[in-house]
Structures are given as structure tokens and as C-alpha cells.
Design an enzyme around this catalytic site. Structure first.
Site, short mmCIF file in Angstrom:
data_model
loop_
_atom_site.label_atom_id
_atom_site.label_comp_id
_atom_site.label_asym_id
_atom_site.label_seq_id
_atom_site.Cartn_x
_atom_site.Cartn_y
_atom_site.Cartn_z
N LYS A 13 1.46 -10.01 7.73
CA LYS A 13 0.55 -9.15 8.50
C LYS A 13 -0.88 -9.68 8.45
O LYS A 13 -1.56 -9.73 9.48
CB LYS A 13 0.59 -7.70 7.96
CG LYS A 13 1.94 -7.03 8.02
CD LYS A 13 1.88 -5.56 7.62
CE LYS A 13 1.46 -5.31 6.20
NZ LYS A 13 2.44 -5.80 5.18
N ARG A 88 0.90 3.84 6.04
CA ARG A 88 1.96 3.43 5.11
C ARG A 88 3.03 4.50 4.96
O ARG A 88 4.01 4.28 4.27
CB ARG A 88 1.35 3.28 3.73
CG ARG A 88 0.90 2.00 3.09
CD ARG A 88 1.57 0.73 3.29
NE ARG A 88 1.49 -0.17 2.17
CZ ARG A 88 0.64 -1.19 2.06
NH1 ARG A 88 -0.24 -1.44 2.98
NH2 ARG A 88 0.71 -1.99 1.02
N ARG A 127 2.54 -17.17 -2.51
CA ARG A 127 1.16 -16.69 -2.36
C ARG A 127 0.50 -16.58 -3.73
O ARG A 127 -0.66 -16.95 -3.90
CB ARG A 127 1.16 -15.32 -1.66
CG ARG A 127 -0.22 -14.71 -1.54
CD ARG A 127 -0.26 -13.54 -0.58
NE ARG A 127 0.22 -12.31 -1.18
CZ ARG A 127 0.47 -11.20 -0.49
NH1 ARG A 127 0.31 -11.17 0.81
NH2 ARG A 127 0.88 -10.12 -1.09
N ARG A 136 -3.08 -11.92 -7.19
CA ARG A 136 -3.39 -10.49 -7.17
C ARG A 136 -2.63 -9.80 -8.30
O ARG A 136 -1.54 -10.23 -8.67
CB ARG A 136 -2.92 -9.90 -5.84
CG ARG A 136 -3.86 -10.10 -4.71
CD ARG A 136 -3.25 -9.75 -3.38
NE ARG A 136 -2.47 -8.53 -3.35
CZ ARG A 136 -1.94 -8.03 -2.24
NH1 ARG A 136 -2.14 -8.64 -1.09
NH2 ARG A 136 -1.25 -6.93 -2.27
N ARG A 147 6.83 -2.33 -4.72
CA ARG A 147 6.22 -2.30 -3.38
C ARG A 147 7.29 -2.33 -2.30
O ARG A 147 7.16 -1.67 -1.27
CB ARG A 147 5.24 -3.48 -3.23
CG ARG A 147 3.94 -3.24 -4.00
CD ARG A 147 3.21 -4.54 -4.31
NE ARG A 147 2.71 -5.19 -3.11
CZ ARG A 147 2.43 -6.50 -3.04
NH1 ARG A 147 2.63 -7.28 -4.09
NH2 ARG A 147 1.96 -6.99 -1.94
P1 AMP Z 1 -1.61 -4.62 0.75
O1 AMP Z 1 -2.76 -5.54 0.55
O2 AMP Z 1 -1.55 -4.04 2.13
O3 AMP Z 1 -0.30 -5.23 0.32
O4 AMP Z 1 -1.83 -3.35 -0.21
C1 AMP Z 1 -1.91 -3.52 -1.61
C2 AMP Z 1 -1.84 -2.16 -2.28
O5 AMP Z 1 -2.96 -1.36 -1.87
C3 AMP Z 1 -0.61 -1.32 -1.96
O6 AMP Z 1 0.52 -1.68 -2.75
C4 AMP Z 1 -1.13 0.08 -2.28
O7 AMP Z 1 -1.21 0.30 -3.67
C5 AMP Z 1 -2.56 0.01 -1.75
N1 AMP Z 1 -2.63 0.38 -0.32
C6 AMP Z 1 -2.97 -0.43 0.72
N2 AMP Z 1 -2.92 0.24 1.89
C7 AMP Z 1 -2.52 1.51 1.56
C8 AMP Z 1 -2.26 2.67 2.33
N3 AMP Z 1 -2.38 2.68 3.67
N4 AMP Z 1 -1.86 3.79 1.66
C9 AMP Z 1 -1.74 3.81 0.33
N5 AMP Z 1 -1.94 2.74 -0.45
C10 AMP Z 1 -2.34 1.59 0.15
#
Ligand code: AMP
Length: 189
Positions: A13, A88, A127, A136, A147
Site C-alpha cells: 500500500k 481499518r 522490509r 519497525r 497484524r
Molecule cells: P501500518 O503502518 O498501516 O501497517 O500500521 C501500523 C500500526 O499502526 C497498526 O498495526 C496499528 O497498530 C496502527 N494503525 C495504523 N492505522 C490504524 C488505523 N486506521 N486504526 C487503528 N490502528 C492503526
């Protein structure tokens, strides 16, 4: 262009959002990036989000909905935006519908990047190995498992949610980067 990019962690994404930014002049709005920036800055929201993110759970809806609502009001979003990692779950999708309605905005499309779980694990390992400054906190086997579980339980129902609204475009996210971006462009044209 106002888009949602939907897909599991590691689906590409972020990579595709950056390509779309260049193509359409709109901005990538990644809630994950915003939360990581808040955590690095040590804000109250960042501190609250940090431990939740490290274990692979979702941070509370009101936090991310508030962040996105404020961000969409900034001038650089006038040309359009790509939502990456938001919504989400169905509650966030409903909050987004209300928020866009109040702002007199509407989505052009929701693009799903479809990728098998088996491929995601190896992509995330890659990654983690390649990230400058170290991986990360949530790019490890336990957090990734969580996740993916969260994705299937809470986020995947959005495929049906947006499918019923007739705005969903599904693209094979397992092809190489250029092919995927070509497929997205074709789906949007
Ligand atoms: P990402 O970078 O999109 O993979 O997000 C990393 C982490 O951030 C996720 O595993 C959640 O803990 C948190 N996070 C990101 N976007 C959301 C969202 N829309 N709702 C809730 N938690 C989020």
C-alpha cells in the site's frame, strides 16, 4: 482523486500510494506513519499508540478518526488524497463516510491489493532487513501474526462493505511493483 488503498500489512500500500502521489498530485495519508511520527515525537497520542502498535493491535478508533479528519482539512489535501491504512474496521469506515459527508467530499474508489498471507510474511521479513535505522517495532514474527489476524478479523470485512457500495476495485498485489501500479491505473481509468 480521493482513494482508499485496502490490503493486508506488506501488501504494498505504501509503495503504491507513493506512485499514485506522483501520478495524480494527491497526498498519501498513512495513519501508521502519522502514529509512528507521534510516537517518535513523544506526544500523548504517540505514547498511547506506541505499545498498542508494537504488539500489532489497532489503536482506538477515535484517535485515528480524529487524526484523519484534521489532516484532510489541510490545504495540500485539496487536490485529493490516498488513504493508506485507514479505515481499518467497519466503525472507522462509517466514521469516514460521515466525515466526508460533513466536508462535502466523496471517494472516487477503494482499491484492494489482494495478496496471499504466505507472501506477506516473506515481504515483511525483507522490509525489516532493509529498513534504514533498523526494523519497525512491529515488523517481527509475533506482531506480524497478530497484524494478519487483526486484518482478517477486522479489516477484510471492508471488502464486502465497499463492494456493496459499488466502489471496490480489486487488483492482484502479488505481481511486481510496475505491474501493480499499471493495474491500479487501469482500474481507475
Ligand atoms: P501500518 O503502518 O498501516 O501497517 O500500521 C501500523 C500500526 O499502526 C497498526 O498495526 C496499528 O497498530 C496502527 N494503525 C495504523 N492505522 C490504524 C488505523 N486506521 N486504526 C487503528 N490502528 C492503526
Amino acid at each position: 482523486m480521493k482513494l482508499i488503498l485496502l490490503g493486508p500489512p506488506g501488501a504494498g500500500k505504501g509503495t503504491q500510494a507513493k506512485i499514485l502521489e506522483d501520478k495524480f498530485g494527491c497526498v498519501q495519508l498513512s495513519t501508521g506513519d502519522m502514529l509512528r511520527a507521534a510516537a517518535a515525537a513523544g506526544t500523548d497520542v504517540g505514547k498511547q499508540a506506541e505499545t498498542i502498535m508494537a504488539r500489532g493491535d489497532l489503536v482506538p478508533d477515535e484517535i485515528v478518526v480524529g487524526i484523519i479528519s484534521d489532516r484532510v482539512d489541510e490545504p495540500d489535501c485539496a487536490k485529493g488524497f490516498i488513504l493508506d491504512g485507514f479505515p481499518r474496521n467497519v466503525a472507522q469506515a462509517e466514521a469516514l463516510d460521515n466525515m466526508l459527508g460533513e466536508k462535502d467530499l466523496s471517494l472516487d474508489a477503494v482499491v484492494e491489493l489482494a495478496v496471499d498471507d504466505a507472501i506477506l510474511v516473506s515481504r515483511i521479513e525483507k522490509r525489516a532487513a532493509e529498513t534504514e535505522g533498523g526494523p519497525r517495532a512491529d515488523d517481527n514474527v509475533d506482531a506480524l501474526r497478530k497484524r494478519l489476524e487483526v486484518y482478517h478479523a477486522q479489516t477484510a470485512p471492508l471488502i464486502g462493505y465497499y463492494g456493496e457500495k459499488g466502489v471496490l476495485k480489486t487488483v492482484d498485489g502479488m505481481a511486481d511493483i510496475d505491474e501493480v501500479s499499471g493495474e491500479i491505473a487501469a482500474a481507475l481509468s
